[in-house]
Scaffold this active site. Structure first.
Site, PDB file in Angstrom:
ATOM      1  CD1 TRP A  32      -1.045   2.340   2.283  1.00  0.00           C
ATOM      2  CD2 TRP A  32      -2.840   1.762   1.085  1.00  0.00           C
ATOM      3  NE1 TRP A  32      -1.940   3.392   2.338  1.00  0.00           N
ATOM      4  CE2 TRP A  32      -3.048   3.064   1.609  1.00  0.00           C
ATOM      5  CE3 TRP A  32      -3.843   1.184   0.315  1.00  0.00           C
ATOM      6  CZ2 TRP A  32      -4.213   3.789   1.376  1.00  0.00           C
ATOM      7  CZ3 TRP A  32      -5.000   1.915   0.078  1.00  0.00           C
ATOM      8  CH2 TRP A  32      -5.177   3.189   0.604  1.00  0.00           C
ATOM      9  CG  ASP A  35      -1.114  11.303   2.624  1.00  0.00           C
ATOM     10  OD1 ASP A  35      -1.991  10.682   2.022  1.00  0.00           O
ATOM     11  OD2 ASP A  35      -1.338  11.966   3.657  1.00  0.00           O
ATOM     12  CD  GLN A  51       2.065   8.402   5.876  1.00  0.00           C
ATOM     13  OE1 GLN A  51       1.203   8.226   6.705  1.00  0.00           O
ATOM     14  NE2 GLN A  51       3.349   8.532   6.209  1.00  0.00           N
ATOM     15  CD1 TRP A  59      -3.364   4.246   5.492  1.00  0.00           C
ATOM     16  CD2 TRP A  59      -4.283   3.257   7.271  1.00  0.00           C
ATOM     17  NE1 TRP A  59      -3.052   4.994   6.606  1.00  0.00           N
ATOM     18  CE2 TRP A  59      -3.604   4.413   7.709  1.00  0.00           C
ATOM     19  CE3 TRP A  59      -4.932   2.463   8.217  1.00  0.00           C
ATOM     20  CZ2 TRP A  59      -3.570   4.800   9.044  1.00  0.00           C
ATOM     21  CZ3 TRP A  59      -4.895   2.843   9.550  1.00  0.00           C
ATOM     22  CH2 TRP A  59      -4.217   4.002   9.954  1.00  0.00           C
ATOM     23  CB  SER A  95       1.678  12.780   6.085  1.00  0.00           C
ATOM     24  OG  SER A  95       1.101  11.801   5.273  1.00  0.00           O
ATOM     25  NE  ARG A 165      -4.573  13.709   9.809  1.00  0.00           N
ATOM     26  CZ  ARG A 165      -5.711  13.737  10.474  1.00  0.00           C
ATOM     27  NH1 ARG A 165      -5.724  13.693  11.802  1.00  0.00           N
ATOM     28  NH2 ARG A 165      -6.866  13.828   9.824  1.00  0.00           N
ATOM     29  CG  ASP A 166      -0.994  15.555   7.649  1.00  0.00           C
ATOM     30  OD1 ASP A 166      -0.586  14.436   7.967  1.00  0.00           O
ATOM     31  OD2 ASP A 166      -2.179  15.789   7.333  1.00  0.00           O
ATOM     32  CD  GLU A 220      -6.467  14.143   6.083  1.00  0.00           C
ATOM     33  OE1 GLU A 220      -6.151  13.318   6.943  1.00  0.00           O
ATOM     34  OE2 GLU A 220      -6.879  13.841   4.949  1.00  0.00           O
ATOM     35  CD1 TRP A 302     -10.423  10.370  -2.378  1.00  0.00           C
ATOM     36  CD2 TRP A 302     -10.386   9.406  -0.359  1.00  0.00           C
ATOM     37  NE1 TRP A 302      -9.356  10.879  -1.685  1.00  0.00           N
ATOM     38  CE2 TRP A 302      -9.304  10.315  -0.451  1.00  0.00           C
ATOM     39  CE3 TRP A 302     -10.579   8.677   0.817  1.00  0.00           C
ATOM     40  CZ2 TRP A 302      -8.411  10.506   0.595  1.00  0.00           C
ATOM     41  CZ3 TRP A 302      -9.694   8.875   1.857  1.00  0.00           C
ATOM     42  CH2 TRP A 302      -8.625   9.772   1.744  1.00  0.00           C
TER      43      TRP A 302
END
Length: 480
Positions: A32, A35, A51, A59, A95, A165-166, A220, A302
């Site tokens: 998998w 990002d 990722q 995932w 990420s 995050r990120d 994000e 998605w």
């Protein structure tokens, strides 16, 4: 054997099982991928981290995969850079970004803790904090012994550490700035900024972008960069809670504005979409070898069926795009050496469409259509077999374009006002690969990405229309 060794050994032993790779879009060796992370030009080459779950095509157990390239067509896979092997990142190295300092390559990423990962979400048990790793050779990384560097102590009240995050790091006049996505206590998305003198000690600076409560969005993967005299803020949007998933689609937005770093204030201007398709998310940019601003994104559909498990991989990156601000518009142009890797297979000039123009194609290629002044309505069929195709219906007179496909999603993609700028030539540039189509309209005024992992897609092309004259039709194939 530690986590990192185990991941690299698994990849080594199983990567040859992977099939049906695209020809020039980046994919992981196995497993998998989501990002892009740590996209950076370092010591003469472009490095891309991502990722990665090497063990499955879904995932889970997120590591940082790693590859490098000089031209974005030929890639060298490198050992996995980060594994979830510490108490602060035990459920995933999420990420982040990369930056060079004193000859070393620094990674800053989100350490994820969620004991219920893969099951019901319990926000009270989820912790996301920012961590650092560094390398002298750009391949082997050591995690900072005092990680995490941004956590509960640095995050002000009013924000939730379960969605924090990120980190994307940039340097301005000797000071390091880090933009981060966070959920506020109203459960809506914000982008906040931290500052540091050394990449290790950080303090909160400001909130630079807030969503409205009524927008019901979580943000994000923020990115902040400068193009000429313009500051550009990029972020990806998703529903802030599951109840809004039916009305909020995942998309990636840009805002052209002005960033006052001293005051920590971003003044927004023009806002738009980076991609008008259904399969472009979480992009990251870097400064290129010659100062260009380059951007690469994750192409993922998605909530759709994933690739056949026998492929052995799941996830692709877009081709890189060079970003340019022209007359207040953000243009995106493909950044690969087409002249080196593609060769002309068919070329037609001043084509008056009375019937059908058929082109024998291959799985990987490039199609350019330049419209004449009297272009009206015509249809382009891509990935054409006897019974299926992806159809691009062009209505040049009414500035409209619709994409419908027998592969992947059956939901049409509709672009309104796509030929609205009279100072741009009406052109369509298609980059075609085994599982994807990327369309650049009017030299990148708008971009559309489309993916479909269906097996046995057709490779031929055709153009039909009545009375429309096309200035040029050029088809190129990828050299072996």
């Amino acid at each position: 054997m530690n986590h990192l060794q185990r991941a690299n050994e698994y990849i080594k032993q199983n990567k040859d099982k992977v099939t049906s790779r695209p020809y020039y879009h980046f994919t992981p060796e196995i497993g998998w991928m989501n990002d892009p992370n740590g996209f950076v030009f370092y010591k003469g080459e472009y490095h891309l981290f991502y990722q990665h779950n090497p063990y499955d095509v879904v995932w889970n157990k997120i590591h940082w995969g790693h590859a490098k390239t000089k031209d974005f067509v030929k890639w060298e896979h490198l050992p996995v850079a980060l594994a979830n092997d510490q108490s602060y990142d035990t459920h995933g190295c999420f990420s982040g970004s990369a930056i060079e300092k004193d000859g070393k390559l620094y990674l800053i990423y989100t350490g994820h803790i969620d004991p219920n990962i893969g099951f019901d979400r319990d926000e009270s048990e989820i912790i996301q904090r920012q961590c650092v790793a560094y390398s002298k050779d750009g391949v082997h990384f050591e995690k900072y012994r005092l990680n995490p560097v941004i956590g509960e102590k640095q995050l002000p009240k009013g924000y939730l550490i379960c969605d924090f995050r990120d980190p994307k790091v940039l340097e301005v006049n000797g000071t390091y700035y880090c933009v981060l996505a966070v959920r506020n206590t109203q459960r809506r998305g914000e982008i906040i900024m931290f500052t540091s003198d050394d990449l290790l000690n950080w303090s909160f600076h400001s909130s630079i972008y807030q969503t409205k409560f009524s927008e019901n969005t979580l943000l994000e993967c923020p990115d902040l960069f400068r193009i000429d005299d313009n500051d550009v803020l990029v972020f990806s949007e998703m529903p802030c809670d599951p109840e809004f998933s039916g009305q909020i689609k995942n998309k990636t937005t840009y805002v052209i504005g002005h960033m006052d770093f001293d005051q920590g204030k971003f003044i927004p201007g023009k806002k738009g979409l980076l991609d008008h398709g259904q399969t472009f998310y979480a992009p990251q940019s870097t400064e290129g070898e010659n100062g260009e601003r380059l951007l690469i994104g994750w192409m993922h559909r998605w909530h759709e069926t994933m690739p056949p498990r026998e492929y052995g991989f799941n996830g692709m990156m877009s081709i890189p795009r060079q970003l340019v601000v022209k007359n207040g518009d953000l243009l995106q142009q493909p950044f690969i050496n087409r002249q080196k890797y593609f060769s002309v297979s068919a070329l037609y000039e001043n084509v008056k469409l009375q019937d059908k123009l058929d082109i024998n194609g291959q799985a990987a290629g490039y199609l350019k259509i330049a419209m004449g002044e009297n272009a009206q309505k015509f249809t382009i069929e891509l990935n054409k077999s006897e019974t299926k195709s992806t159809r691009v219906e062009v209505d040049a007179e009414n500035n409209k374009l619709v994409i419908r496909s027998d592969y992947g999603s059956k939901e049409p993609i509709v672009l309104e006002n796509c030929f609205g700028k009279s100072n741009y030539e009406k052109t369509l540039d298609f980059y075609l690969d085994l599982h994807s189509i990327e369309l650049f309209v009017n030299s990148g005024e708008k971009v559309v990405s489309f993916t479909a992992y269906d097996q046995n897609k057709g490779t031929n092309l055709s153009i039909t229309g009545s009375g429309t004259t096309l200035k040029e039709v050029r088809y190129e194939t990828l050299r072996a």
